[in-house]
Write an enzyme that holds these catalytic residues in place. Structure first.
Site, short mmCIF file in Angstrom:
data_model
loop_
_atom_site.label_atom_id
_atom_site.label_comp_id
_atom_site.label_asym_id
_atom_site.label_seq_id
_atom_site.Cartn_x
_atom_site.Cartn_y
_atom_site.Cartn_z
N SER A 72 0.83 -1.20 0.00
CA SER A 72 0.00 0.00 0.00
C SER A 72 0.87 1.25 0.00
O SER A 72 1.98 1.25 0.53
CB SER A 72 -0.85 -0.02 1.28
N TYR A 78 -1.83 -1.19 10.92
CA TYR A 78 -2.11 -1.73 9.57
C TYR A 78 -0.93 -1.45 8.64
O TYR A 78 -0.39 -2.35 8.00
CB TYR A 78 -3.39 -1.11 8.99
N LYS A 82 2.06 -4.01 6.81
CA LYS A 82 2.44 -4.05 5.38
C LYS A 82 3.95 -3.81 5.24
O LYS A 82 4.63 -4.50 4.47
CB LYS A 82 1.67 -2.98 4.59
P1 NAD Z 1 -10.90 -7.13 1.12
O1 NAD Z 1 -11.10 -7.15 2.59
O2 NAD Z 1 -12.07 -6.88 0.24
O3 NAD Z 1 -10.22 -8.49 0.65
C1 NAD Z 1 -9.34 -9.21 1.47
C2 NAD Z 1 -9.79 -10.66 1.46
O4 NAD Z 1 -8.90 -11.43 2.28
C3 NAD Z 1 -11.20 -10.85 2.01
O5 NAD Z 1 -11.95 -11.62 1.09
C4 NAD Z 1 -10.99 -11.60 3.33
O6 NAD Z 1 -12.06 -12.49 3.62
C5 NAD Z 1 -9.69 -12.33 3.05
N1 NAD Z 1 -8.89 -12.66 4.24
C6 NAD Z 1 -8.55 -11.84 5.27
N2 NAD Z 1 -7.80 -12.50 6.17
C7 NAD Z 1 -7.66 -13.77 5.70
C8 NAD Z 1 -7.00 -14.92 6.17
N3 NAD Z 1 -6.35 -14.92 7.35
N4 NAD Z 1 -7.05 -16.05 5.44
C9 NAD Z 1 -7.72 -16.09 4.26
N5 NAD Z 1 -8.38 -15.03 3.77
C10 NAD Z 1 -8.35 -13.88 4.48
O7 NAD Z 1 -9.75 -6.06 0.81
P2 NAD Z 1 -9.23 -5.48 -0.58
O8 NAD Z 1 -9.60 -4.05 -0.62
O9 NAD Z 1 -9.61 -6.37 -1.68
O10 NAD Z 1 -7.67 -5.55 -0.31
C11 NAD Z 1 -6.88 -6.65 -0.70
C12 NAD Z 1 -5.47 -6.46 -0.18
O11 NAD Z 1 -4.95 -5.23 -0.68
C13 NAD Z 1 -5.36 -6.38 1.34
O12 NAD Z 1 -4.20 -7.05 1.75
C14 NAD Z 1 -5.24 -4.89 1.60
O13 NAD Z 1 -4.54 -4.63 2.79
C15 NAD Z 1 -4.48 -4.42 0.39
N6 NAD Z 1 -4.71 -3.01 0.06
C16 NAD Z 1 -5.99 -2.56 -0.13
C17 NAD Z 1 -6.22 -1.21 -0.41
C18 NAD Z 1 -7.62 -0.69 -0.59
O14 NAD Z 1 -7.81 0.51 -0.56
N7 NAD Z 1 -8.63 -1.52 -0.81
C19 NAD Z 1 -5.13 -0.33 -0.51
C20 NAD Z 1 -3.85 -0.84 -0.35
C21 NAD Z 1 -3.64 -2.19 -0.06
C1 UD1 Z 2 -6.74 5.33 3.91
C2 UD1 Z 2 -5.88 4.73 5.00
C3 UD1 Z 2 -4.66 4.06 4.36
C4 UD1 Z 2 -5.09 3.04 3.31
C5 UD1 Z 2 -5.98 3.74 2.28
C6 UD1 Z 2 -6.52 2.83 1.21
C7 UD1 Z 2 -6.24 6.11 6.99
C8 UD1 Z 2 -5.65 7.11 7.91
N1 UD1 Z 2 -5.48 5.77 5.95
O1 UD1 Z 2 -6.00 6.27 3.26
O2 UD1 Z 2 -3.89 3.43 5.35
O3 UD1 Z 2 -3.96 2.48 2.67
O4 UD1 Z 2 -7.11 4.33 2.97
O5 UD1 Z 2 -7.36 1.85 1.79
O6 UD1 Z 2 -7.34 5.62 7.20
N2 UD1 Z 2 -12.15 11.59 3.56
C9 UD1 Z 2 -13.15 12.43 3.92
N3 UD1 Z 2 -14.30 11.92 4.44
C10 UD1 Z 2 -14.49 10.57 4.62
C11 UD1 Z 2 -13.44 9.69 4.24
C12 UD1 Z 2 -12.28 10.22 3.73
O7 UD1 Z 2 -13.04 13.65 3.76
O8 UD1 Z 2 -15.55 10.15 5.12
C13 UD1 Z 2 -10.91 12.14 2.95
C14 UD1 Z 2 -9.64 11.84 3.72
O9 UD1 Z 2 -9.39 12.81 4.68
C15 UD1 Z 2 -8.61 11.82 2.58
C16 UD1 Z 2 -9.40 11.33 1.37
O10 UD1 Z 2 -10.77 11.54 1.69
O11 UD1 Z 2 -8.18 13.13 2.30
C17 UD1 Z 2 -9.20 9.85 1.07
O12 UD1 Z 2 -9.46 9.09 2.26
P1 UD1 Z 2 -9.47 7.49 2.28
O13 UD1 Z 2 -10.35 7.00 1.19
O14 UD1 Z 2 -9.78 7.05 3.67
O15 UD1 Z 2 -7.99 7.09 1.86
P2 UD1 Z 2 -6.57 7.51 2.52
O16 UD1 Z 2 -6.72 8.59 3.49
O17 UD1 Z 2 -5.64 7.76 1.39
#
Ligand code: NAD
Ligand code: UD1
Length: 344
Positions: A125, A149, A153
């Site tokens: 991330s 979190y 990572k």
């Molecule tokens: P998500 O929660 O939708 O998907 C994660 C999946 O992993 C889920 O289906 C959950 O059931 C499964 N899971 C969790 N723990 C598990 C375990 N111990 N064993 C087996 N399955 C397990 O999340 P996502 O948004 O699809 O994210 C996927 C990955 O990308 C995550 O590792 C997350 O940290 C990373 N990531 C997500 C974002 C984002 O904004 N969505 C940003 C950066 C990184």
């Molecule tokens: C958040 C997480 C980050 C994670 C990323 C993607 C935090 C502090 N950081 O980041 O660790 O990797 O999501 O999953 O939670 N905002 C509003 N109102 C809301 C929600 C968000 O104004 O209800 C604003 C936030 O202040 C920010 C922007 O929207 O400026 C994006 O927020 P968000 O979607 O939560 O992503 P990140 O802050 O980038």
């Protein structure tokens, strides 16, 4: 056909990646404990690609079960999405996050080692960059995190680097994909992000306000040092993100010798503010999104966007979809599935 273990494949990013894997001729095997997802997501993907997908319900913390899975399948590689991702919850329950995200990954890497499977793509991330010193953020930027979190990572990245460095002649191909802010959904509107609780992230919050589940958006701060005072992020369409994973696998597949560890940003290279995203959503969908200006959220940074150069040079990948498309696709999913996977 190359078989790929997709941990967390029932989740938001995983389910979209299954489609791209199948399109490009890979054979995914999903391994998910469904702790934050629904089996309906897999059924919907099956409808989109018009074929069955192998699904194993299992937990990466269960090493015995993982070993059994590797005994039964010959994998080319692993895409490791499985993880917990709620920043707030990670502050309250750090052990749960380190256990799941770090111990789970260690288990997986140990089993992979036992079976000689050494092609690994990790869901990292942009959070590993903390508050960036320079923009756009390049992969060599200083890393630091402020919440468990993010630390989980970053810790996994250190493990992966050490693993790659432990060998005089590398045998591992490890790509750590650092996602910026994934939003959007498949164009069918049948799969998408389905937060189990009140959303923490901006886009699912906006779409739940638009669909009437939530009353109004709180904009967290309008006094940042940004053009309109609200936070700026690099939003990326989840389908572009999914394609980046397949490009990473193809890059690994064409190597003649192992390269060890490569971190790669997946972002568009462009920043969008909170108010710009709200504006784009309102104008592309015609929906109302009432909002109020609220205090800053603790731990937030002003601006974060990627340098997407390395992904382009190394993988031949560039994001294609713009903010408008991200909004339209998010709304199609949200309006067709107001209760997520539980509605129909
Ligand atoms: P998500 O929660 O939708 O998907 C994660 C999946 O992993 C889920 O289906 C959950 O059931 C499964 N899971 C969790 N723990 C598990 C375990 N111990 N064993 C087996 N399955 C397990 O999340 P996502 O948004 O699809 O994210 C996927 C990955 O990308 C995550 O590792 C997350 O940290 C990373 N990531 C997500 C974002 C984002 O904004 N969505 C940003 C950066 C990184
Ligand atoms: C958040 C997480 C980050 C994670 C990323 C993607 C935090 C502090 N950081 O980041 O660790 O990797 O999501 O999953 O939670 N905002 C509003 N109102 C809301 C929600 C968000 O104004 O209800 C604003 C936030 O202040 C920010 C922007 O929207 O400026 C994006 O927020 P968000 O979607 O939560 O992503 P990140 O802050 O980038």
């Amino acid at each position: 056909m190359k078989k790929i273990l997709v941990t967390g494949g029932a989740g938001y990013i995983g389910s979209h990646t299954l489609i791209e894997l199948i399109k490009l001729g890979f054979e995914p095997v999903v391994y998910d404990n469904l702790s934050n997802s629904s089996p309906v997501a897999i059924e919907r993907v099956e409808q989109i690609v018009d074929q069955k997908i192998a699904f194993i319900k299992g937990d990466v913390l269960d090493k015995t079960h993982l070993t059994q899975v590797f005994t039964e399948h010959e994998f080319f590689g692993v895409i490791h999405f499985a993880g917990l991702k709620a920043v707030g919850e990670s502050v309250a329950k750090p052990l749960k996050y380190y256990q799941n995200n770090v111990s789970g990954t260690l288990n997986l890497l140990e089993v992979m080692t036992d079976f000689g499977v050494k092609n690994f793509i990790f869901s990292s991330s942009a959070t590993v960059y903390g508050d960036p010193e320079m923009l756009p953020i390049v992969e060599t930027a200083r890393r630091s995190c402020t919440n468990p979190y993010g630390q989980s990572k970053l810790t996994v990245e250190y493990v992966l680097e050490d693993l790659a460095k432990s060998e005089r002649v590398p045998s591992w191909n490890i790509i750590s994909l650092r996602y910026f802010n994934p939003i959007g959904a498949d164009a069918s509107g049948t799969i998408g992000e389905d937060p189990s609780d009140i959303p923490n992230n901006l886009m699912p919050y906006i779409s739940q306000v638009a669909v009437g589940k939530l009353e109004k958006l709180s904009v967290f701060g309008d006094d940042y040092d940004t053009p309109d005072g609200t936070g700026v992020r690099d939003y990326i369409h989840v389908v572009d993100l999914a394609k980046g994973h397949v490009k990473a696998l193809e890059y690994i597949a064409k190597q003649t010798s192992a390269f060890g560890f490569e971190p790669i940003n997946l972002g568009t290279g462009h920043g969008t503010s909170v108010l710009e995203l709200v504006g784009a959503f309102v104008s592309t969908t015609g929906q109302n999104v009432p909002y109020v200006i609220a205090p800053r959220r603790a731990g937030d940074i002003a601006t974060c966007y990627a340098s997407a150069d390395k992904a382009k040079t190394l993988l031949g990948w560039t994001a294609e979809f713009d903010i408008e498309r991200m909004c339209v696709d998010t709304w199609r999913w949200q309006s067709q599935n107001p209760q997520g996977y539980h509605s129909n």
